[in-house]
Design a protein around this motif. Sequence first.
Motif, PDB file in Angstrom:
ATOM      1  N   LYS A   1      67.642   9.640 -14.715  1.00 47.22           N
ATOM      2  CA  LYS A   1      68.221  10.680 -15.573  1.00 47.22           C
ATOM      3  C   LYS A   1      68.542  10.165 -16.975  1.00 47.22           C
ATOM      4  N   LEU A   2      68.569   8.851 -17.170  1.00 48.01           N
ATOM      5  CA  LEU A   2      68.889   8.301 -18.491  1.00 48.01           C
ATOM      6  C   LEU A   2      67.889   8.730 -19.559  1.00 48.01           C
ATOM      7  N   ASN A   3      66.651   8.948 -19.171  1.00 50.08           N
ATOM      8  CA  ASN A   3      65.633   9.355 -20.144  1.00 50.08           C
ATOM      9  C   ASN A   3      65.960  10.687 -20.807  1.00 50.08           C
TER      10      ASN A   3
ATOM     11  N   HIS B   1      82.129  -1.543 -13.674  1.00 49.64           N
ATOM     12  CA  HIS B   1      83.215  -0.843 -12.997  1.00 49.64           C
ATOM     13  C   HIS B   1      83.320  -1.352 -11.574  1.00 49.64           C
ATOM     14  N   GLU B   2      84.539  -1.331 -11.031  1.00 47.92           N
ATOM     15  CA  GLU B   2      84.712  -1.753  -9.644  1.00 47.92           C
ATOM     16  C   GLU B   2      85.617  -0.774  -8.904  1.00 47.92           C
TER      17      GLU B   2
ATOM     18  N   LYS C   1      86.228   0.635  -4.372  1.00 46.24           N
ATOM     19  CA  LYS C   1      86.089   0.275  -2.958  1.00 46.24           C
ATOM     20  C   LYS C   1      84.734   0.633  -2.361  1.00 46.24           C
ATOM     21  N   SER C   2      83.873   1.333  -3.135  1.00 45.04           N
ATOM     22  CA  SER C   2      82.523   1.620  -2.639  1.00 45.04           C
ATOM     23  C   SER C   2      81.513   1.439  -3.775  1.00 45.04           C
ATOM     24  N   PHE C   3      80.302   1.068  -3.417  1.00 42.72           N
ATOM     25  CA  PHE C   3      79.265   0.864  -4.424  1.00 42.72           C
ATOM     26  C   PHE C   3      78.882   2.172  -5.107  1.00 42.72           C
ATOM     27  N   GLU C   4      78.810   3.246  -4.344  1.00 41.25           N
ATOM     28  CA  GLU C   4      78.430   4.525  -4.933  1.00 41.25           C
ATOM     29  C   GLU C   4      79.430   4.960  -5.988  1.00 41.25           C
ATOM     30  N   LEU C   5      80.723   4.849  -5.685  1.00 41.07           N
ATOM     31  CA  LEU C   5      81.763   5.235  -6.634  1.00 41.07           C
ATOM     32  C   LEU C   5      81.745   4.313  -7.854  1.00 41.07           C
ATOM     33  N   SER C   6      81.615   3.016  -7.640  1.00 40.15           N
ATOM     34  CA  SER C   6      81.552   2.066  -8.760  1.00 40.15           C
ATOM     35  C   SER C   6      80.372   2.375  -9.663  1.00 40.15           C
ATOM     36  N   PHE C   7      79.212   2.601  -9.061  1.00 43.02           N
ATOM     37  CA  PHE C   7      78.023   2.886  -9.851  1.00 43.02           C
ATOM     38  C   PHE C   7      78.159   4.205 -10.602  1.00 43.02           C
ATOM     39  N   ASP C   8      78.655   5.252  -9.928  1.00 43.57           N
ATOM     40  CA  ASP C   8      78.791   6.562 -10.565  1.00 43.57           C
ATOM     41  C   ASP C   8      79.743   6.513 -11.756  1.00 43.57           C
ATOM     42  N   MET C   9      80.853   5.799 -11.610  1.00 42.85           N
ATOM     43  CA  MET C   9      81.812   5.693 -12.714  1.00 42.85           C
ATOM     44  C   MET C   9      81.228   4.896 -13.871  1.00 42.85           C
TER      45      MET C   9
ATOM     46  N   PHE D   1      78.042   4.631 -14.511  1.00 44.94           N
ATOM     47  CA  PHE D   1      76.958   5.455 -15.051  1.00 44.94           C
ATOM     48  C   PHE D   1      77.499   6.508 -16.013  1.00 44.94           C
ATOM     49  N   GLU D   2      78.621   7.157 -15.658  1.00 47.74           N
ATOM     50  CA  GLU D   2      79.230   8.150 -16.541  1.00 47.74           C
ATOM     51  C   GLU D   2      79.651   7.513 -17.858  1.00 47.74           C
ATOM     52  N   SER D   3      80.227   6.333 -17.786  1.00 47.72           N
ATOM     53  CA  SER D   3      80.620   5.607 -18.994  1.00 47.72           C
ATOM     54  C   SER D   3      79.400   5.243 -19.838  1.00 47.72           C
ATOM     55  N   LEU D   4      78.339   4.858 -19.170  1.00 48.64           N
ATOM     56  CA  LEU D   4      77.098   4.506 -19.861  1.00 48.64           C
ATOM     57  C   LEU D   4      76.500   5.716 -20.577  1.00 48.64           C
ATOM     58  N   ILE D   5      76.527   6.868 -19.951  1.00 48.68           N
ATOM     59  CA  ILE D   5      75.998   8.089 -20.574  1.00 48.68           C
ATOM     60  C   ILE D   5      76.752   8.375 -21.871  1.00 48.68           C
ATOM     61  N   GLU D   6      78.070   8.207 -21.846  1.00 47.76           N
ATOM     62  CA  GLU D   6      78.862   8.429 -23.062  1.00 47.76           C
ATOM     63  C   GLU D   6      78.451   7.454 -24.168  1.00 47.76           C
ATOM     64  N   GLN D   7      78.240   6.190 -23.806  1.00 43.14           N
ATOM     65  CA  GLN D   7      77.804   5.196 -24.796  1.00 43.14           C
ATOM     66  C   GLN D   7      76.447   5.555 -25.380  1.00 43.14           C
ATOM     67  N   VAL D   8      75.523   5.946 -24.525  1.00 49.99           N
ATOM     68  CA  VAL D   8      74.180   6.298 -24.977  1.00 49.99           C
ATOM     69  C   VAL D   8      74.238   7.488 -25.923  1.00 49.99           C
ATOM     70  N   LYS D   9      75.030   8.496 -25.579  1.00 50.75           N
ATOM     71  CA  LYS D   9      75.163   9.672 -26.440  1.00 50.75           C
ATOM     72  C   LYS D   9      75.741   9.293 -27.804  1.00 50.75           C
ATOM     73  N   ARG D  10      76.778   8.434 -27.814  1.00 48.75           N
ATOM     74  CA  ARG D  10      77.382   8.010 -29.082  1.00 48.75           C
ATOM     75  C   ARG D  10      76.389   7.250 -29.943  1.00 48.75           C
TER      76      ARG D  10
END
Length: 99
Positions: A26-28, A70-71, A73-81, A83-92
């Motif tokens: 989805k980053l593209n 991000h860290e 208790k689960s990999f999915e939650l860590s990755f999703d959080m 990823f959301e931060s990364l999307i904001e950086q990419v947009k900026r």
Amino acid sequence: MNVQIQTVHFDADSKLIDHVTRKIQKLNTFHDRIVSVDVFLKLDNLAHQIKDKIAEIRVRIPRQDLFVKHESKSFELSFDMAFESLIEQVKRKKEKKIQ
């Protein structure tokens, strides 16, 4: 876009790898000049008795690198959080480039 997923101190199951791969594709939609994406999934069992799951994402765009970590208790939650931060950086970064 070249995508590499690395796991440290464990072997990831296919469900986790599919989750990460699907999100990274989805980053593209946010930036069209992404060269590569490196995802590191790590177990942090040195600092705490409860093993924290760490997700780190590095995105290479011409003339710049973006990095989030991000860290939780689960990999999915860590990755999703992360990823959301990364999307904001990419947009900026893309908005700064346009201006």
